[in-house]
Design an enzyme around this catalytic site. Structure first.
Site, PDB file in Angstrom:
ATOM      1  CG  ASP A  77      -5.395   4.919  -6.180  1.00 57.90           C
ATOM      2  OD1 ASP A  77      -4.894   5.549  -7.329  1.00 57.90           O
ATOM      3  OD2 ASP A  77      -6.411   5.083  -5.763  1.00 57.90           O
ATOM      4  CD  GLU A 101      -9.183   8.808  -7.968  1.00 61.56           C
ATOM      5  OE1 GLU A 101     -10.545   8.211  -8.045  1.00 61.56           O
ATOM      6  OE2 GLU A 101      -8.159   7.982  -8.115  1.00 61.56           O
ATOM      7  CD  GLU A 151      -6.944   9.203 -14.803  1.00 59.57           C
ATOM      8  OE1 GLU A 151      -6.919   9.461 -13.636  1.00 59.57           O
ATOM      9  OE2 GLU A 151      -7.086   8.017 -15.280  1.00 59.57           O
TER      10      GLU A 151
HETATM   11  O1  KIV Z   1      -2.950   6.744  -9.639  1.00 57.70           O
HETATM   12  C1  KIV Z   1      -2.532   7.164 -10.278  1.00 57.70           C
HETATM   13  O2  KIV Z   1      -1.300   6.978 -10.819  1.00 57.70           O
HETATM   14  C2  KIV Z   1      -3.047   8.525 -10.512  1.00 57.70           C
HETATM   15  C3  KIV Z   1      -2.421   9.002 -11.830  1.00 57.70           C
HETATM   16  C4  KIV Z   1      -3.037   8.459 -12.983  1.00 57.70           C
HETATM   17  C5  KIV Z   1      -2.903  10.715 -12.094  1.00 57.70           C
HETATM   18  O3  KIV Z   1      -3.957   8.982  -9.936  1.00 57.70           O
END
Ligand code: KIV
Length: 274
Positions: free
Chosen positions: A49, A120, A187
């Protein structure tokens, strides 16, 4: 192409089986043309996202919608043939209830053909992750810095910078793994914490600003290519494509203004009449 030569797409169980083995190479992609390039070298392509910030210029990922993810997920599926495609569930599409999460995840899987989704969050999502995996939706977890929570955490700073803050993040990681996720993005956390989580959880960890000890790594493609105006400190640039693209656009603009653009007679080799 014979049946033996057919390229088989990697699956969530293939990636799950790589725990402690050969490092898992992952990148993001949002388009068919970049997916085609990334697919040659990567095991997992995440339709993140982050596309809201990278493609659309939003300040955060919060405004991203399910329809945006489905459109780009479909494009990435069309551009790739080998990598496992994971599509991010955007903010607001899974937090309300496990039923809402299943309904939207099933839509993403049906309409894109992707092999997995990503959500998430940690302990609070354990029930949802079990519900999804028991019903045929492979789930990638995401702990540490969770950008969709920007309005409650206040900034994109690294998490768990002090040892006293590690406990809850470790608990989040363990809950996601125990709930049945096939892999886990960590992250922006302190390096020893990324290493510790990798040692403790049963599923492969995919680091982004976490630890070299993770079972795999991921970066946002445009960040590592030097195309993003702002990048997190942990990003290593593997290219600087911005100036090359700008030089090409400027040459084109000069040609058009100088009427030096090739005409159809040059392109099609047309016979001049008279
Ligand atoms: O949205 C994204 O690109 C992500 C990555 C940074 C892991 O969640």
């Amino acid at each position: 192409m014979s049946i033996q030569d057919e390229i088989r797409r990697l699956t969530a169980p293939d990636i799950r089986a790589r725990k402690g083995g050969e490092p898992i190479v992952c990148l993001t992609s949002y388009h068919a043309h970049t997916a085609r390039l990334v697919d040659k070298y990567c095991d997992v392509i995440l339709v993140g996202d982050s596309l809201g910030m990278v493609m659309h210029g939003f300040e955060t990922t919060v405004p991203v919608t399910l329809d945006m993810m489905i459109l780009q997920g479909h494009a990435v599926m069309r551009g790739s043939e080998r990598a496992l495609i994971v599509v991010d569930m955007p903010f607001g599409s899974y937090e309300e209830s496990k039923e809402q999460a299943f309904r939207n995840a099933a839509r993403v899987m049906k309409e894109t053909g992707c092999g997995a989704i990503k959500v998430e969050g940690g302990r609070r999502l354990a029930e949802t992750i079990s519900f999804l995996t028991e019903r045929g939706v492979p789930v990638m977890g995401h702990v540490g810095l969770t950008p969709q929570a920007i309005n409650t955490i206040g900034s994109f700073r690294a998490q768990g910078r002090e040892e006293k803050d590690w406990g809850p993040i470790e608990d989040d990681a363990r809950s996601v793994s125990d709930a049945g996720a096939f892999s886990l993005v960590i992250e922006a956390v302190a390096e020893p914490l990324g290493r510790r989580i990798t040692e403790k959880v049963a599923i492969p960890t995919i680091g982004i600003g976490a630890s070299v000890a993770c079972d795999g790594q991921i970066l946002v493609l445009e960040d590592m290519l030097g195309l993003s105006p702002r990048v997190p400190k942990f990003v290593r640039r593997y290219g600087d494509l911005g100036p090359g693209i700008e030089a090409a656009i400027s040459s084109y603009a000069k040609d058009v203004r100088a009427r030096a653009f090739p005409g159809p007679d040059q392109v099609y080799n047309m016979k001049k009449e008279n």
